[in-house]
Write a protein that holds these residues in place. Sequence first.
Motif, mmCIF file in Angstrom:
data_model
loop_
_atom_site.group_PDB
_atom_site.id
_atom_site.type_symbol
_atom_site.label_atom_id
_atom_site.label_comp_id
_atom_site.label_asym_id
_atom_site.label_seq_id
_atom_site.Cartn_x
_atom_site.Cartn_y
_atom_site.Cartn_z
ATOM 1 N N HIS A 68 43.120 5.149 82.414
ATOM 2 C CA HIS A 68 43.818 6.409 82.137
ATOM 3 C C HIS A 68 43.806 6.835 80.663
ATOM 4 C CE1 HIS A 68 46.487 9.736 83.006
ATOM 5 N NE2 HIS A 68 47.344 9.323 82.115
ATOM 6 N N HIS A 79 46.514 2.035 87.344
ATOM 7 C CA HIS A 79 45.782 3.101 86.651
ATOM 8 C C HIS A 79 46.384 3.385 85.276
ATOM 9 C CE1 HIS A 79 43.285 6.464 85.882
ATOM 10 N NE2 HIS A 79 44.316 7.273 85.780
ATOM 11 N N ASP A 117 38.080 5.930 85.553
ATOM 12 C CA ASP A 117 37.959 7.186 84.808
ATOM 13 C C ASP A 117 36.518 7.677 84.613
ATOM 14 O OD1 ASP A 117 40.910 7.794 83.808
ATOM 15 O OD2 ASP A 117 40.584 5.631 83.692
ATOM 16 N N ASP A 136 40.901 7.459 89.128
ATOM 17 C CA ASP A 136 40.188 8.584 88.514
ATOM 18 C C ASP A 136 38.668 8.400 88.513
ATOM 19 O OD1 ASP A 136 42.724 9.505 88.214
ATOM 20 O OD2 ASP A 136 42.655 9.789 86.056
ATOM 21 N N ASN A 178 45.571 9.282 89.087
ATOM 22 C CA ASN A 178 46.304 10.543 89.194
ATOM 23 C C ASN A 178 45.363 11.708 89.516
ATOM 24 O OD1 ASN A 178 45.378 10.098 86.475
ATOM 25 N ND2 ASN A 178 46.501 11.901 85.838
ATOM 26 N N HIS A 179 44.066 11.409 89.710
ATOM 27 C CA HIS A 179 43.111 12.429 90.157
ATOM 28 C C HIS A 179 42.528 12.093 91.529
ATOM 29 C CE1 HIS A 179 42.441 14.809 86.320
ATOM 30 N NE2 HIS A 179 43.188 13.804 85.927
HETATM 31 MN MN LIG Z 1 44.127 9.201 84.777
#
Ligand SMILES: [Mn+2]
Length: 250
Positions: A197, A117, A11, A43, A82-83
């Motif tokens: 996350h 994640h 992240d 991320d 998720n990115h």
């Molecule tokens: Mn995330």
Amino acid sequence: MADARWLFLSDAHLAPGDTACQGELARFLRDFPGLTHLCINGDLFDFFVGFRRREMAGFETLLAALRDLTGRGVTLHYVEGNHDFCLGPRFAAAYGAQLHPDHATLTLGTQRVWVEHGDLANPAEHLAHLFRWLFRSRAALLLAEFIGPARLQRFGRWLDRATGDAHYMVRATAHPCFRAHAAHRIAAGYDVVILGHAHIPSDEVVEAGGRRGRYLNLGDWLAHRSYVTWDATAGFRLHEDGGAPVTPPR
Ligand SMILES: [Mn+2]
């Protein structure tokens, strides 16, 4: 393995063209004492998709740092978030990364470790789950190749601005979800579960299914400068503010 020193980090949400942030993280990685294994737990980039033959622009500083690390023999595990997803074989070859689209399982010392994640841990993040499924479909990959990296990046940045604040609030109030997700893996036989996350660093003992394990959340590099290290002597330790350990060795 006796001298192995692992660094787990997630992240950073690096923005394209932000060479100051990328440079700071690149220096941190380059100068990390005794680093043998780096595990990025999703991320790292604010929006990054792997293309078959092209690269998304604006991340050269950090990508060069990853290539330098693996070039000097550091093992790189990349658990997708998720990115940043669908990194694919070209990315793996270019930066010497072992890719884990969903999760990684490791054995460190005598401990079985689950690294994920964490965006699937929170049932309230419907939109994120939908996008995870949608973005990783074959149709989406073909469409992405057609759209190209530059236009896709603009779309990703827009999407993040449109949904980012709402997602952050949902995550920040949902920490029990992440702990419950970890408990599920501990009950299934894992000793340590590492998630990201949530953007909230965490180190907790979790008892589940008659077993006792440990749940670590990496927090984020973006705001907390938090990360986790492992070596055979100190075991897992959570660090914040880019430095001193928050948790003593155990
Ligand atoms: Mn995330």
